[in-house]
Design a protein around this motif. Structure first.
Motif, PDB file in Angstrom:
ATOM      1  N   ALA A   1       0.754  -1.132  -0.074  1.00 30.91           N
ATOM      2  CA  ALA A   1      -0.114  -0.035   0.023  1.00 30.91           C
ATOM      3  C   ALA A   1       1.050   1.194  -0.011  1.00 30.91           C
ATOM      4  CB  ALA A   1      -0.929   0.064   1.233  1.00 30.91           C
ATOM      5  N   PRO A   2       0.476   2.468  -0.452  1.00 33.25           N
ATOM      6  CA  PRO A   2      -1.010   2.743  -0.705  1.00 33.25           C
ATOM      7  C   PRO A   2      -1.234   2.234  -2.124  1.00 33.25           C
ATOM      8  CG  PRO A   2       0.082   4.640  -1.057  1.00 33.25           C
ATOM      9  CD  PRO A   2       1.079   3.734  -0.332  1.00 33.25           C
ATOM     10  N   ILE A   3      -2.839   1.596  -2.211  1.00 34.37           N
ATOM     11  CA  ILE A   3      -3.116   1.196  -3.669  1.00 34.37           C
ATOM     12  C   ILE A   3      -4.718   1.347  -3.549  1.00 34.37           C
ATOM     13  CG2 ILE A   3      -3.619  -1.074  -2.607  1.00 34.37           C
ATOM     14  CD1 ILE A   3      -1.872  -2.086  -5.321  1.00 34.37           C
ATOM     15  N   VAL A   4      -5.126   1.027  -4.762  1.00 35.57           N
ATOM     16  CA  VAL A   4      -6.671   1.339  -4.798  1.00 35.57           C
ATOM     17  C   VAL A   4      -7.259   0.175  -5.184  1.00 35.57           C
ATOM     18  CG1 VAL A   4      -8.365   2.830  -6.001  1.00 35.57           C
ATOM     19  CG2 VAL A   4      -6.174   4.031  -5.368  1.00 35.57           C
ATOM     20  N   VAL A   5      -8.561  -0.125  -4.673  1.00 35.42           N
ATOM     21  CA  VAL A   5      -9.352  -1.329  -4.906  1.00 35.42           C
ATOM     22  C   VAL A   5     -10.703  -1.004  -5.502  1.00 35.42           C
ATOM     23  CG1 VAL A   5     -10.427  -3.445  -4.238  1.00 35.42           C
ATOM     24  CG2 VAL A   5      -7.864  -2.882  -3.195  1.00 35.42           C
ATOM     25  N   LYS A   6     -11.191  -1.329  -6.512  1.00 37.08           N
ATOM     26  CA  LYS A   6     -12.620  -0.785  -7.208  1.00 37.08           C
ATOM     27  C   LYS A   6     -13.277  -1.890  -7.574  1.00 37.08           C
ATOM     28  CE  LYS A   6     -10.546   3.513  -9.514  1.00 37.08           C
ATOM     29  NZ  LYS A   6     -10.400   4.350 -10.522  1.00 37.08           N
ATOM     30  N   ASP A   7     -14.454  -1.860  -7.263  1.00 40.50           N
ATOM     31  CA  ASP A   7     -15.394  -2.823  -7.814  1.00 40.50           C
ATOM     32  C   ASP A   7     -15.786  -2.587  -9.206  1.00 40.50           C
ATOM     33  OD1 ASP A   7     -17.856  -4.228  -8.173  1.00 40.50           O
ATOM     34  OD2 ASP A   7     -18.756  -3.887  -6.432  1.00 40.50           O
ATOM     35  N   SER A   8     -15.802  -3.288  -9.983  1.00 43.45           N
ATOM     36  CA  SER A   8     -15.765  -3.445 -11.384  1.00 43.45           C
ATOM     37  C   SER A   8     -17.185  -2.761 -11.854  1.00 43.45           C
ATOM     38  CB  SER A   8     -15.501  -4.639 -12.133  1.00 43.45           C
ATOM     39  OG  SER A   8     -15.541  -4.542 -13.588  1.00 43.45           O
ATOM     40  N   GLY A   9     -18.366  -3.475 -11.047  1.00 43.90           N
ATOM     41  CA  GLY A   9     -19.620  -3.050 -11.544  1.00 43.90           C
ATOM     42  C   GLY A   9     -19.994  -1.710 -10.986  1.00 43.90           C
ATOM     43  N   LEU A  10     -21.555  -1.458 -11.102  1.00 45.58           N
ATOM     44  CA  LEU A  10     -21.951  -0.133 -10.848  1.00 45.58           C
ATOM     45  C   LEU A  10     -22.056  -0.348  -9.239  1.00 45.58           C
ATOM     46  CD1 LEU A  10     -24.916   0.270 -13.215  1.00 45.58           C
ATOM     47  CD2 LEU A  10     -22.690   1.318 -13.215  1.00 45.58           C
ATOM     48  N   ALA A  11     -21.643   0.776  -8.453  1.00 43.08           N
ATOM     49  CA  ALA A  11     -21.706   0.690  -7.087  1.00 43.08           C
ATOM     50  C   ALA A  11     -22.092   1.994  -6.509  1.00 43.08           C
ATOM     51  CB  ALA A  11     -20.191   0.469  -6.478  1.00 43.08           C
ATOM     52  N   ALA A  12     -22.764   2.935  -7.339  1.00 41.02           N
ATOM     53  CA  ALA A  12     -23.336   4.243  -6.952  1.00 41.02           C
ATOM     54  C   ALA A  12     -22.194   5.095  -6.468  1.00 41.02           C
ATOM     55  CB  ALA A  12     -24.464   4.069  -6.175  1.00 41.02           C
ATOM     56  N   GLY A  13     -21.012   5.034  -7.187  1.00 42.70           N
ATOM     57  CA  GLY A  13     -19.918   5.897  -6.451  1.00 42.70           C
ATOM     58  C   GLY A  13     -19.346   5.602  -5.094  1.00 42.70           C
ATOM     59  N   LYS A  14     -19.714   4.477  -4.720  1.00 41.74           N
ATOM     60  CA  LYS A  14     -19.044   3.995  -3.204  1.00 41.74           C
ATOM     61  C   LYS A  14     -18.073   2.789  -3.448  1.00 41.74           C
ATOM     62  CE  LYS A  14     -23.343   5.575  -1.348  1.00 41.74           C
ATOM     63  NZ  LYS A  14     -24.369   5.353  -2.510  1.00 41.74           N
ATOM     64  N   GLY A  15     -18.166   2.231  -4.630  1.00 46.65           N
ATOM     65  CA  GLY A  15     -17.254   0.992  -4.784  1.00 46.65           C
ATOM     66  C   GLY A  15     -15.581   0.955  -5.036  1.00 46.65           C
ATOM     67  N   VAL A  16     -15.169   2.369  -4.219  1.00 42.03           N
ATOM     68  CA  VAL A  16     -13.822   2.559  -4.333  1.00 42.03           C
ATOM     69  C   VAL A  16     -13.171   2.681  -3.110  1.00 42.03           C
ATOM     70  CG1 VAL A  16     -12.030   4.125  -5.355  1.00 42.03           C
ATOM     71  CG2 VAL A  16     -14.044   3.473  -6.560  1.00 42.03           C
ATOM     72  N   THR A  17     -11.932   1.895  -2.870  1.00 40.29           N
ATOM     73  CA  THR A  17     -11.378   2.128  -1.536  1.00 40.29           C
ATOM     74  C   THR A  17     -10.045   2.500  -1.784  1.00 40.29           C
ATOM     75  OG1 THR A  17     -12.686   0.342  -0.653  1.00 40.29           O
ATOM     76  CG2 THR A  17     -10.678   0.671   0.315  1.00 40.29           C
ATOM     77  N   VAL A  18      -9.559   3.586  -1.288  1.00 36.04           N
ATOM     78  CA  VAL A  18      -8.208   4.151  -1.491  1.00 36.04           C
ATOM     79  C   VAL A  18      -7.506   3.732  -0.133  1.00 36.04           C
ATOM     80  CG1 VAL A  18      -6.653   6.154  -1.948  1.00 36.04           C
ATOM     81  CG2 VAL A  18      -8.870   6.031  -2.954  1.00 36.04           C
ATOM     82  N   ALA A  19      -6.757   2.426  -0.239  1.00 32.45           N
ATOM     83  CA  ALA A  19      -6.330   1.889   0.945  1.00 32.45           C
ATOM     84  C   ALA A  19      -4.879   2.262   1.200  1.00 32.45           C
ATOM     85  CB  ALA A  19      -6.277   0.436   0.671  1.00 32.45           C
ATOM     86  N   THR A  20      -4.625   2.844   2.599  1.00 34.33           N
ATOM     87  CA  THR A  20      -3.437   3.384   3.116  1.00 34.33           C
ATOM     88  C   THR A  20      -2.562   2.171   3.753  1.00 34.33           C
ATOM     89  OG1 THR A  20      -4.614   4.157   4.943  1.00 34.33           O
ATOM     90  CG2 THR A  20      -4.309   5.667   3.613  1.00 34.33           C
ATOM     91  N   THR A  21      -3.466   1.160   3.948  1.00 33.65           N
ATOM     92  CA  THR A  21      -2.591   0.055   4.505  1.00 33.65           C
ATOM     93  C   THR A  21      -3.075  -1.174   3.805  1.00 33.65           C
ATOM     94  OG1 THR A  21      -4.472  -0.725   6.081  1.00 33.65           O
ATOM     95  CG2 THR A  21      -2.968   1.044   6.966  1.00 33.65           C
ATOM     96  N   LEU A  22      -2.114  -2.410   3.963  1.00 39.89           N
ATOM     97  CA  LEU A  22      -2.342  -3.634   3.203  1.00 39.89           C
ATOM     98  C   LEU A  22      -3.465  -4.256   3.674  1.00 39.89           C
ATOM     99  CD1 LEU A  22      -1.112  -5.539   1.107  1.00 39.89           C
ATOM    100  CD2 LEU A  22       0.239  -6.569   2.970  1.00 39.89           C
ATOM    101  N   HIS A  23      -3.810  -4.104   4.970  1.00 35.59           N
ATOM    102  CA  HIS A  23      -4.866  -4.769   5.703  1.00 35.59           C
ATOM    103  C   HIS A  23      -6.162  -4.064   5.063  1.00 35.59           C
ATOM    104  CE1 HIS A  23      -7.489  -6.495   8.614  1.00 35.59           C
ATOM    105  NE2 HIS A  23      -8.154  -5.492   8.777  1.00 35.59           N
TER     106      HIS A  23
ATOM    107  N   SER B   1     -15.915 -11.861  -2.213  1.00 33.74           N
ATOM    108  CA  SER B   1     -16.688 -13.184  -1.472  1.00 33.74           C
ATOM    109  C   SER B   1     -18.107 -13.091  -1.402  1.00 33.74           C
ATOM    110  CB  SER B   1     -16.203 -13.166   0.047  1.00 33.74           C
ATOM    111  OG  SER B   1     -14.783 -13.021  -0.064  1.00 33.74           O
ATOM    112  N   GLY B   2     -18.631 -12.253  -2.389  1.00 35.34           N
ATOM    113  CA  GLY B   2     -20.152 -11.779  -2.353  1.00 35.34           C
ATOM    114  C   GLY B   2     -20.750 -13.197  -3.001  1.00 35.34           C
ATOM    115  N   PRO B   3     -22.020 -13.400  -2.981  1.00 43.24           N
ATOM    116  CA  PRO B   3     -22.713 -14.496  -3.532  1.00 43.24           C
ATOM    117  C   PRO B   3     -22.799 -14.328  -5.070  1.00 43.24           C
ATOM    118  CG  PRO B   3     -24.336 -12.881  -2.623  1.00 43.24           C
ATOM    119  CD  PRO B   3     -23.083 -12.380  -2.248  1.00 43.24           C
ATOM    120  N   GLU B   4     -22.467 -13.292  -5.590  1.00 40.78           N
ATOM    121  CA  GLU B   4     -22.536 -12.943  -7.143  1.00 40.78           C
ATOM    122  C   GLU B   4     -21.175 -12.776  -7.675  1.00 40.78           C
ATOM    123  OE1 GLU B   4     -24.691  -9.574  -8.185  1.00 40.78           O
ATOM    124  OE2 GLU B   4     -26.480 -10.279  -6.917  1.00 40.78           O
TER     125      GLU B   4
END
Length: 413
Positions: free
Chosen positions: A137-159, A170-173
C-alpha cells in the motif's frame, strides 16, 4: 415537444429544471421523479423496466428522452427506445459499459492508448490477496460493477486493501475488481457531449467524494461540486486529444457509436492527466453545478447529439461560477435515516437553487427518503461568491442532523 426525463435524484431535478426552460417543450414528464421534480413535470410511476417505459413513451408520443442515472443505460434503455423508433439522449448498452464494467473500460484504455493508472483485474479472491501482498500500500481497490460511486477504496494500509478486495469478491454474485496504483494530484471531472464523431467538452468541475471535511471519511456518491474548475492553459485540449477523442474514435472503429455524455474522472498528476474512471452520463453532483451555467438550450443540445449534428451547435455559457453543497441524512452512506422532516424556505435566498434528491411527500410536508437528500447550489460572479451563497442556502434549510461538508471548494480557493 413531449419530453421525458428518467431518474429521481438531484441530478434529474437539475435536468428537468433546465429542460423546462426550453421553448421547444410543451409537456415534461419524469419517471419516477421526486417531489421537487413534480413541481415542474408530470411524474410517472415506474418500476425500473426499460422496455415497459419505452412502451409507455411510444404510446404517449414522447419525442425526446433524457436519461440521468447509470443503471438504466447499462440495462439498455437506449436500445429499448431505439427499437421503437424513439429518440433518446444517452449511449446504447454496449457504449454504456464504459461505466458498467471497470474491467471493460480499462481494456479500452489499453487498446486506445488512453493514459490511466497501472492496474490489474481479479475475480478470484486468493489471487487478489496474493497480488496485494506483493505490491503493498497505498493502493486502490475498485468494484468493477456499478456501485453508486461507493465502490472505491483508497487503501493506505495492506489490511485495508485486503479487506476491500475480500468484501467484494466474497459475495454471492460473480464479482470482479480492479486493483490499481495510487495516484496523487488534484481530481477533476471533465464532462463532454458527443454524437459519435464530434466531441465538445463542457465546463470542467470538481467533485468532493469523501463524506467529511479535509477529504476524510468514507467514499460517497459525492458531497458537493464546484464549476468551473480552473484548469491550467492547454490541459482541457490535452484531455480532449489524449482521452476523449481516442475513446470515441476507438469505440466507433469497433462498431460502437457513442452518443450522449461522457464523464471522465481524472487525476492531474505530475506526468499529466490520468483517467480514474469513465461514466456514461452527467455526474452527480457535478451536473447540479454545471447546468445552471449552461446558456445553451439543453433540449437543442440533446437533439444535436442524437441527430449527429453536434458540429453545427456552439455551446454557450454564463460567465459565473457555481457551487453545490450536498445535504445528506444522518447515517449516510451506510444507513441513512429516512422519514426526517425537511423544510425549504418559501423563497430561496438570492442566487440559490434547491434540487431535491432523496425526498418524499409526507402528510405535513417533505421528509427525507434517501442518503443524499438535498443539493444546495449557489451562483456568483466568482467561486467565493458562489460558495457564500450556497452556504447561505444551507443555513436557510430546516433539516436537523443534516450531514454536509463545510469545505467545498476550499482547495481551489
Amino acid at each position: 415537444m413531449k419530453v421525458l426525463v428518467v431518474g429521481s435524484g438531484g441530478r434529474e431535478h437539475a435536468i428537468c429544471w433546465k429542460v423546462a426552460q426550453s421553448p421547444l417543450v410543451a409537456q415534461l414528464y419524469a419517471a419516477p421523479g421526486n417531489p421537487g421534480i413534480a413541481e415542474i413535470a408530470e411524474c410517472i410511476p415506474w418500476d425500473g423496466s426499460v422496455w415497459q417505459l419505452a412502451e409507455w413513451a411510444e404510446a404517449e408520443g414522447v419525442e425526446l428522452t433524457l436519461v440521468g442515472p447509470e443503471a438504466p443505460l447499462v440495462e439498455g434503455i437506449a436500445d429499448a427506445f431505439q427499437a421503437r423508433g424513439l429518440t433518446l439522449f444517452g449511449p446504447v448498452q454496449k457504449a454504456a459499459m464504459i461505466e458498467g464494467s471497470k474491467v471493460f473500460a480499462k481494456g479500452l484504455m489499453e487498446r486506445f492508448g488512453i493514459p490511466t493508472a497501472r492496474h490489474k483485474s481479479f475475480s478470484d479472491v486468493l489471487d487478489a490477496l496474493s497480488y496485494l501482498e506483493a505490491t503493498g500500500a497505498p493502493i486502490v481497490v475498485k468494484d468493477s460493477g456499478l456501485a453508486a460511486g461507493k465502490g472505491v477504496t483508497v487503501a493506505t494500509t495492506l489490511h485495508q486493501a485486503k479487506q476491500a478486495a475480500a468484501n467484494i469478491l466474497s459475495g454471492p454474485e460473480q464479482a470482479e475488481i480492479v486493483i490499481e496504483e495510487f495516484l496523487s494530484g488534484p481530481e477533476v471531472t471533465v464532462l463532454a457531449v458527443t454524437d459519435g464523431v464530434t466531441i465538445k467538452p463542457l465546463l470542467p468541475s470538481q467533485d468532493h467524494k469523501r463524506l467529511l471535511d479535509g477529504d476524510t471519511g468514507p467514499m460517497t456518491g459525492g458531497m458537493g461540486a464546484v464549476c468551473p474548475y480552473p484548469l491550467a492553459p492547454g490541459v482541457l485540449t490535452e484531455i480532449v486529444e489524449r482521452v476523449l477523442q481516442p475513446l470515441v474514435d476507438g469505440l466507433r472503429a469497433e462498431g460502437i457509436i457513442y452518443k450522449g455524455v461522457i464523464y471522465a474522472g481524472l487525476m492531474l498528476t505530475d506526468d499529466g492527466p490520468r483517467v480514474l474512471e469513465f461514466n456514461a452520463r452527467f455526474g452527480d453532483p457535478e451536473c447540479q453545478a454545471l447546468l445552471p451555467l449552461l446558456e445553451t438550450d439543453l433540449v437543442e443540445l440533446a437533439l444535436a447529439v442524437v441527430e449527429g449534428r453536434l458540429h453545427e451547435l456552439e455551446i454557450k455559457w454564463h460567465t459565473q461560477a457555481a457551487a453545490c453543497v450536498v445535504m445528506a441524512a444522518p447515517g449516510y452512506p451506510d444507513d441513512p435515516h429516512k422519514g426526517l422532516p425537511l423544510h425549504l424556505p418559501a423563497l430561496p435566498p438570492h442566487g440559490v437553487l434547491y434540487f431535491q434528491a432523496g425526498t418524499r411527500k409526507g402528510p405535513s410536508g417533505l421528509l427525507t427518503h434517501g442518503g443524499r437528500v438535498l443539493n444546495v447550489v449557489g451562483l456568483g460572479n466568482d467561486l467565493p461568491g458562489a460558495l457564500e451563497r450556497a452556504y447561505a442556502g444551507v443555513k436557510a434549510v430546516g433539516f436537523e442532523q443534516a450531514l454536509y461538508r463545510r469545505d467545498i471548494g476550499r482547495k481551489i480557493l
